[in-house]
Structure formats: C-alpha cells, structure tokens
Write a protein that holds these residues in place. Structure first.
Motif, mmCIF file in Angstrom:
data_model
loop_
_atom_site.group_PDB
_atom_site.id
_atom_site.type_symbol
_atom_site.label_atom_id
_atom_site.label_comp_id
_atom_site.label_asym_id
_atom_site.label_seq_id
_atom_site.Cartn_x
_atom_site.Cartn_y
_atom_site.Cartn_z
ATOM 1 N N VAL A 95 0.823 -1.214 0.000
ATOM 2 C CA VAL A 95 0.000 0.000 0.000
ATOM 3 C C VAL A 95 0.857 1.265 0.000
ATOM 4 N N ALA A 96 2.156 1.118 0.244
ATOM 5 C CA ALA A 96 3.092 2.238 0.109
ATOM 6 C C ALA A 96 3.941 2.080 -1.147
ATOM 7 N N SER A 97 3.447 1.335 -2.109
ATOM 8 C CA SER A 97 4.154 1.142 -3.377
ATOM 9 C C SER A 97 4.425 2.491 -4.043
ATOM 10 N N GLN A 98 5.602 2.621 -4.629
ATOM 11 C CA GLN A 98 5.958 3.853 -5.311
ATOM 12 C C GLN A 98 5.756 3.759 -6.825
ATOM 13 N N TYR A 99 5.338 2.588 -7.288
ATOM 14 C CA TYR A 99 5.043 2.431 -8.719
ATOM 15 C C TYR A 99 4.284 1.132 -8.903
ATOM 16 N N GLN A 100 3.193 1.193 -9.679
ATOM 17 C CA GLN A 100 2.369 0.019 -9.979
ATOM 18 C C GLN A 100 2.244 -0.110 -11.498
ATOM 19 N N PRO A 101 3.294 -0.517 -12.192
ATOM 20 C CA PRO A 101 3.234 -0.547 -13.666
ATOM 21 C C PRO A 101 2.212 -1.521 -14.214
ATOM 22 N N ARG A 138 -8.389 5.826 -16.832
ATOM 23 C CA ARG A 138 -9.246 7.016 -16.939
ATOM 24 C C ARG A 138 -9.893 7.294 -15.586
ATOM 25 N N ASN A 139 -9.598 8.440 -15.027
ATOM 26 C CA ASN A 139 -10.154 8.790 -13.722
ATOM 27 C C ASN A 139 -9.771 10.233 -13.432
ATOM 28 N N TRP A 140 -10.605 10.931 -12.678
ATOM 29 C CA TRP A 140 -10.211 12.273 -12.231
ATOM 30 C C TRP A 140 -9.012 12.214 -11.291
ATOM 31 N N GLY A 141 -8.829 11.095 -10.612
ATOM 32 C CA GLY A 141 -7.704 10.930 -9.695
ATOM 33 C C GLY A 141 -8.102 10.866 -8.238
ATOM 34 N N TYR A 142 -9.355 11.156 -7.925
ATOM 35 C CA TYR A 142 -9.787 11.159 -6.528
ATOM 36 C C TYR A 142 -10.183 9.761 -6.039
ATOM 37 N N ASP A 143 -9.974 8.765 -6.902
ATOM 38 C CA ASP A 143 -10.179 7.370 -6.527
ATOM 39 C C ASP A 143 -8.850 6.631 -6.423
ATOM 40 N N GLY A 144 -7.781 7.334 -6.134
ATOM 41 C CA GLY A 144 -6.479 6.707 -6.003
ATOM 42 C C GLY A 144 -6.430 5.742 -4.834
ATOM 43 N N VAL A 145 -5.656 4.667 -4.991
ATOM 44 C CA VAL A 145 -5.527 3.672 -3.921
ATOM 45 C C VAL A 145 -4.066 3.398 -3.563
ATOM 46 N N TYR A 146 -3.151 4.105 -4.202
ATOM 47 C CA TYR A 146 -1.727 4.013 -3.861
ATOM 48 C C TYR A 146 -1.185 5.444 -3.771
#
Length: 617
Positions: A74-80, A156-164
C-alpha cells in the motif's frame, strides 16, 4: 533523507518496511527478476522490516500478511501493472535533476493553472505537457496544479479514486515522467502543485484493510470509508499520510500540495493532523531552503484553516475561496439563482468577497438551513485562491460545460478580469486562457461491473435536480473521456486567439498593479457603483495608483472616480474593437483621461486606469 514505508532502494540494497500492527507474521515475496521469499522482522511499533541485498531497481514484489495471499504494497511507489499487480522498486537517486537554480515562488506571486494530465493532451502523459510549457509561461502562468496522480484503477479517472498514495499513475508516465515534468517546469520558472487526497481512498484495488486499521467506523465521508486519524492504531496512519506529503516534496521537488476536502478529515487528537503536517513540512522547507506550500480545499468558511497553529489554527498557507466563485457566477449567469441562492444579493456579495474573503460569515444559509461561516476580514489576500472554473465547477455539471459555452464574449472577458486583477492568488482551469469549449466530464475505468453500476447510479443522484436537460454521459465509456481532451490547436483561431491575448494583457497588468502590498486588507479599496459595478482602487504603490472598473450591468455606468488631483491614463478597455469576438480594429495606445472626475464604463465591460500625480506621466 526522510524515512518512508515501502521499498527504499540505495546502492544495490533495498530495505522493505510495512506497517501491520495486528499481524503476527509478514513475508516479502520477490517476484522478478529473481523470485524468492524472505521473512520480515517485526519491531515494537507495529512495523515489519527486512533489508535485502542484490535487489535491482525494477524488482517486482508482494507482501503476504500473516503468510496469506500475495498483496501489493500500500506504500508502493510504482504500480506498472495496475492496482492488482506487483509493486515495483524505484531508485529515486537515479534521476539527474537540472533544477539546482530553483528557489520556489511565494504565494503572492503565483498564477495557478489546474490541469488533468490525462485530458490536457491527446497523449495524456507528463511528457506530452512539456512542449506546451513555453506557451503557458508566455501567457503569464507560473504554477501548474496537477489533479491527483496517485495510482488509480485503469487509465481514466479524475484521480480522486487513487488507492496508492505514493505511486505515480502508470498510464501518465510513472515516477520518472512526473520528475521530468517538474524539472522542465522549474527550468522555465514554473512551480508545480499537486492535488492529494487524504480524506478517503478509492474502492478498486484498495488493499489497506489487509494490513492495518487504516479506516474507522467512527465517522462517515461521502466517498468511502473514513480514514482513521484519531482512533486506536491511528499513529501509524498519521505517519503514513504525513510522510506521503514529505515524499512528494523530497523525491519529486513538488512546490505545493492542494489537499482535497480537508473538512472530511476527522481528528480529535491533541495535535490535529493538519498541525502535525504543517510542522513537518515547515521543517523540510527550512532544510531545502525554499517555500513548500500547503493549500486547502475547505467547506468550513473558517479563518482557522489559514491561521497559524500557535493561534489555534491549522496553518495552511492558503485555501480555495469558493464564496468568490459563487458570488461571481451569480452575477454572470442566469442559473446562478438556482445554483447559489445564498449569493444572489446583487453586487453586494461579490463586493464583500473582494473586501473580506468569505461572503457567508455567520449568516443564515438557505442551502444549509443553518447559520454558516465566520469572518475572514483580517486574513490577507495571498491566503486565498480564486477562480471562475475548476474541475468540480465544470465537471459536476450534467454536460460538463465550461464558462466559454455558458457565457457570451463580454461576460467571459469580465470573468477573467475579475479574478486576474483581484488581490488574491488566481487560478485558471486548463484551456480557460483561450476559451476552450470542450467539456470536462466525469469519467472512470473501473473493471468491477457492480462498482460501475453504483457509480452510474450515484452520479445521477448527485446531479438530481439538474437532470431536466437529459441524462449525464456514461462515466465508464471511453468516449466520455475522449470528449474531455483539450483542443489546444484552437488557441490561435478566431475568438480563442482574442481571449488568449486578453488573458496575457490582464496578467501583464497584474504584474504591474498587484504588488505584495496589495494583499494586505485595505490597501486595495473596494467600492461599488450602480447596481452591478465593482471598483478596485489601488492607492499610491511604488507603481502609482491604479483603478479597475468592472461593470456587470447590461447598461453603461458613469462612475465618480477617487484620487483627487490625479491624472488617469487608460491602459485597458474591453469595449475596444481589438477585444471583440469579431475583431474590427486595433487597440488604442494608453490615453490620458486628464483629471476627470467621472468616467463612463460600457455595459458588461472592464476598464483599467493608472493614476499619476499632476505633472507626472
């Protein structure tokens, strides 16, 4: 160096850290390039650690809480590989920064420009923004405000649904892409702000409950589970989010954070989360030797948001001033009475917004059915960010219409002048500077069909009373996203080119007229004329006096001007032929008005003057 959860790489070795205070065991599963499992060691504070040699950057890994299933960090710095894939080891030291000359910008110097990375260009990446930076800088924009870039499900997302919260969205270009953009901005004198969300986390790909009590049932927020900032085990949660803010400043050279909906963060601790965050950022700012800003979105109408912690405030450097938007919109558009009925008292609400900040300051609010707000009359103007549009105000319309679609040319010019010549920090929404007409719609790319149905249903309920004109676009359709991509090529066409020149002219005037002193209450005098006119009078600065007359009435107005003994030279007049939608002539050179006591202001227009002492220029 700041201490972070997750994978901390240095010189061929990686230290893995994960907070899981109620777990008995934690296994690190290194997936690629060399698969192996490593038992992690717990400490007394609920963290598990292990340092592993021979872990190259790009190594993919999972954790297994209590020996269970592979779970992303959950503290991942990249999820390719998106939100369900393996986490990725990042070497932050590998990036070679070229911004050593950059020392940041103070709040009072900022001209902010909010943009969504995915729709700002057809490519939808950080790198695709860089070729457009010179055009933005030439317009007078000196600060980008990126909508959230934390990893969300899909593309595609506004960004307010981020999980990381620590991972930069893979489809935008990942961590190196963001660094390249920030570095390019700094080389052009442009600051970079980042929108971050600490009041909730998105639904798809949310693995936080697998590790620790990150959420609480003690409170409710509209968008998901409330984050646990003051209940049992909250120390680790607070550390996680405070370190996240420091992470952006330290590893990405970000200049400021805009914190989403701070009123939906609940904390009864002796030291409030916002105070603790402000103190940590202040220490880092002193260490790096440049300003690091924290700006709040708040629905409180409370001066404590920007009041120092020593005076029982939260300590934010600034906050969005929604009241200014609402009062201005009510004057500009016919549906203002329906949308913002508490701000429909003619010119008075906007005059109060200019003079004091908050319009509702303990008054009864019809919308809220209660008294609301407190006075901000003593708060300097550089603590407030004003705008005519932002992602919410555009995207939460049924059709996502911008003001360029809703207003005529005269009112558009008025709207731009109203914020860019205000003694506040102005913010434009991407494309506003040339009156782009593309909608900005709400879009997602979740894969869970049940979740998508809930999103569609929730969207209709949220827009309820505004649905008379038809159904909203399907948030899950790629076409909805594609409709929202800017038409950058139109900047040089017809009325779009006129509006671009208009914004440039206004920002030139802003640099001339709005000095650091202008943000002190009372230095810029706010007067009204007629039933729908605002006069902004800046008295006797080093640059001389200045006068801005904003006539929101469809009728001309004759104004008795202040400044006895001054000669007034006209610098800008929106009624001139060169500023019309169909340009019919050039622009006049600055014309002295001698010492006239009365000035006529055209209907729906703005005029700007400079005042000089008798015998001056």
């Amino acid at each position: 160096m700041i201490s972070l959860p997750g994978a901390a790489y240095a010189h061929g070795t990686c230290r893995f850290t994960v907070w899981a205070p109620e777990k008995k065991r934690m296994v690190l599963h290194l997936v690629a390039p060399n698969e192996r499992e490593v038992e992690m060691v717990p400490d007394m504070t609920g963290y598990f650690h292990v340092t592993v040699p021979d872990v190259p950057p790009g190594t993919r890994y999972f954790f297994r809480p209590d020996g269970g299933h592979d779970t992303p960090d959950v503290a991942s710095q990249y999820q390719p590989d998106d939100v369900h894939g393996a986490s990725y080891v990042v070497d932050h030291d590998a990036f070679v920064w070229q911004d050593h000359h950059w020392h940041g910008l103070p709040m009072e110097s900022l001209v902010l420009y909010e943009l969504h990375v995915g729709t700002f260009t057809p490519e939808g990446t950080f790198d695709a923004i860089i070729p457009r930076l010179d055009d933005l800088a030439a317009t007078g924009i000196n600060a980008l405000e990126l909508m959230p870039v934390a990893q969300f499900a899909g593309t595609r997302n506004w960004g307010y649904d981020g999980v990381y919260p620590y991972a930069v969205q893979h489809s935008y270009g990942g961590p190196d892409g963001l660094k390249r953009l920030v570095d390019a901005c700094h080389q052009r004198g442009i600051a970079v702000f980042l929108d971050v969300v600490y009041n909730h986390l998105g639904p798809e790909g949310n693995y936080f409950r697998a590790y620790a009590p990150y959420f609480t049932d003690a409170y409710r927020v509209p968008w998901g589970d409330a984050v646990n900032f003051d209940q049992a085990w909250s120390d680790g949660v607070r550390e996680y989010f405070i370190n996240n803010a420091l992470y952006w400043f330290h590893h990405f050279h970000i200049d400021g954070l805009r914190l989403d909906a701070i009123h939906m963060v609940f904390d009864t601790s002796c030291v409030h989360l916002w105070q603790a965050l402000q103190e940590a950022v202040k220490r880092l700012s002193q260490h790096v030797g440049r300003p690091l800003h924290l700006v709040a979105e708040s629905d409180l109408n409370s001066p404590k948001v920007v009041t120092a912690p020593a005076a029982a405030g939260y300590g934010f450097d600034g906050q969005w001033l929604d009241d200014f938007h609402h009062a201005l919109y009510a004057l500009l558009h016919a549906d203002g009475k329906m949308r913002y009925e508490d701000y429909c008292g003619g010119i008075a609400p906007l005059a109060k917004a200019y003079a004091e900040g908050f319009v509702l300051t303990g008054d009864y609010a019809i919308f809220r059915k209660r008294k609301y707000g407190a006075s901000s009359a003593g708060i300097p103007g550089n603590r407030f960010v004003v705008f005519t549009m932002n992602h919410d105000q555009v995207g939460n319309r049924v059709r996502g219409e911008r003001l360029s679609v809703l207003l005529d040319h005269s009112r558009l010019k008025l709207a731009a002048a109203a914020i860019l010549l205000a003694p506040y920090v102005p913010m434009l929404f991407m494309g506003e500077e040339y009156a782009d007409e593309t909608p900005f719609l709400y879009f997602v790319s979740f894969r869970d069909p049940t979740l998508l149905q809930a999103v569609r249903r929730g969207r209709k309920e949220e827009l309820g009373r505004f649905l008379a004109g038809g159904e909203p676009e399907d948030p899950a359709a790629e076409a909805t996203f594609r409709k929202s991509v800017l038409q950058w090529h139109r900047r040089q066409e017809g009325r779009h080119a006129v509006m671009l020149r208009w914004h440039r002219a206004l920002l030139d005037l802003r640099r001339m007229c709005i000095t650091p002193d202008s943000f002190t209450r009372g230095v810029t005098q706010v007067l009204t004329f007629g039933e729908a006119g605002i006069m902004l009078y800046g008295r006797g600065s080093q640059q001389g006096s200045w006068l801005c007359l904003l006539n929101f009435s469809p009728q001309p107005a004759t104004v008795c001007i202040p400044g006895e003994g001054l000669a007034w030279r006209k610098l800008l007049d929106s009624h001139e032929p060169g500023w019309q939608e169909e340009v019919t002539g050039g622009l006049q050179a600055p014309v002295a008005a001698l010492s006239a006591e009365n000035i006529t202001v055209g209907a729906l227009s703005v005029v700007v003057y400079r005042g000089y002492a008798a015998g001056g220029r």
